[in-house]
Write a protein that holds these residues in place. Structure first.
Motif: not given
Length: 402
Positions: A173-174, A180-188, A222-231, A236-239
């Motif tokens: 899980s970690a 997910f955090a790394a990909v989100t940081a790249g998006a930021v 929104l839907v891209s981040m929801l999909a990323l969290s699913a991947v 989904a709330l995290l996305g």
């Protein structure tokens, strides 16, 4: 009843709710969400039996929850909440998590204790935001601090859900969360880069046309981040939360002049359709029979409400920034202890995985509903009293004239 009929009933309840809230406002201020949930219970299977969710309604309800968390993420101004305020809010939530898990282990065992303990640490930022906005408290020092503590109270349980309630090992899980955090940081990082000139032009030119480029772009995020969290196998709330943060960064850099209007259109979509649908469906799916059938479950409602105040509210009160006065500190603690959406989501996971008794889940949700009903109005009264005292002090009136 077929889903078109159920949808009509749900939207009729959504329309009736603000009328009831407006009428009740002449005597007492009751949060709109209470009427939405209560009307859902009324038309649901445990009372009138007119409405029963199906696949279509459930999908729209999940989108409503995602939109609620998205809007909460959008409201976070990290430039305003960083530093000491952010450190205090994180520390308060970590104390809440330790206390919540410890106390929950006395009420349940195994994964059930994790579900209850995590639910006790949540803050309904998406529910509190409209109250702060309507009262005029959102823009200012108190609103900034409330956003910081509320954001951690919303984001922290989502992370805890990903780590503790995923059914995977802690290491796996970690690792997924780190990915997910790394990909989100790249998006930021991408969101912080200047947008090309054509982006701003298209936003401005299509804002009042059928093109609505900005709104469509936000929905894509929104839907891209929801999909990323699913991947990554995360909730989904995290996305949804991450998408709200990204949207704020993108619009602030690319279309600052139009960002308020764009947000207004997203809020109209959310608060006008998807969010009330989620709350009405929450009422429809509320297991009233499980709550009323057993004496223990009904007695757990005041117990859980007290625990929301002790586990979540007390650490916030103790660690609130020093510049907040006594009444404001108490109001902040009451807002932080207000919870509902994440309690619904967390208990649904627990019941779905058969680690939480439906009666206990109903008691948790019932206590969360009571928290929304009683804690924000109490916080509003404290804030009003503090404002009146400050005004009298500015006029030079002493306590003897109060």
């Amino acid at each position: 009843m077929s889903h078109p009929g159920t949808l009509i009933l749900i939207m009729a309840a959504a329309v009736l709710a603000p009328l009831l809230a407006h009428a009740a406002g002449r005597w007492i201020r009751i949060p709109l969400v209470i009427f939405e949930i209560a009307l859902g219970i009324l038309i649901g299977p445990d009372l009138l039996g007119w409405a029963r969710p199906d696949a279509v309604v459930d999908t729209l309800s999940h989108l409503g929850l995602a939109m609620l968390i998205f809007l909460a993420g959008y409201e976070i101004d990290f430039a305003a909440v960083r530093g000491d305020t952010l450190r205090r809010s994180v520390a308060a939530w970590l104390i809440s998590l330790a206390a919540g898990l410890g106390i929950a282990s006395l009420l349940s065992d195994g994964t059930g204790a994790l579900v209850i303990g995590t639910a006790l640490t949540s803050t309904a930022l998406g529910t509190v935001l409209p109250i702060l906005r309507d009262s005029g408290d959102l823009r200012g020092r108190f609103g900034t601090v409330t956003l910081a503590f509320g954001a951690v109270g919303e984001f922290g349980p989502i992370i805890a859900m990903a780590l503790l309630l995923s059914g995977r090992g802690a290491g796996e899980s970690a690792a997924l969360l780190a990915g997910f955090a790394a990909v989100t940081a790249g998006a930021v990082f991408w969101a912080l880069r200047p947008r090309p000139p054509w982006f701003s032009r298209v936003v401005a030119q299509t804002l009042h046309s059928s093109g609505q480029f900005a709104v469509r772009f936000v929905m894509l995020l929104l839907v891209s981040m929801l999909a990323l969290s699913a991947v990554f196998g995360l909730d989904a709330l995290l996305g949804a939360f991450a998408a709200g943060v990204l949207t704020r960064l993108v619009l602030a850099g690319a279309a600052p002049a139009q960002s308020a209007e764009i947000l207004g259109r997203i809020e109209a979509m959310g608060f006008g359709f998807l969010v009330p649908l989620f709350f009405v469906v929450t009422g429809i799916e509320f297991d009233l029979d499980a709550l009323l059938d057993g004496g223990r479950e009904l007695l757990l409602v005041p117990v859980f409400l007290t625990l929301f105040l002790l586990v979540r509210g007390l650490p916030v009160h103790l660690l609130a920034p020093r510049d907040l006065r006594g009444a404001d500190r108490r109001a902040l603690a009451l807002y932080a202890a207000t919870c509902l959406p994440l309690v619904v989501a967390i208990t649904a996971i627990g019941v779905g995985e058969k680690v939480l008794d439906p009666g206990e889940a109903a008691a948790l949700v019932g206590a969360a509903m009571v928290s929304v009903l009683v804690l924000p109005p109490a916080a509003l009264r404290l804030r009003a009293r503090e404002g009146a005292a400050s005004a009298r002090a500015e006029r030079g009136e002493g306590p003897e004239s109060w």
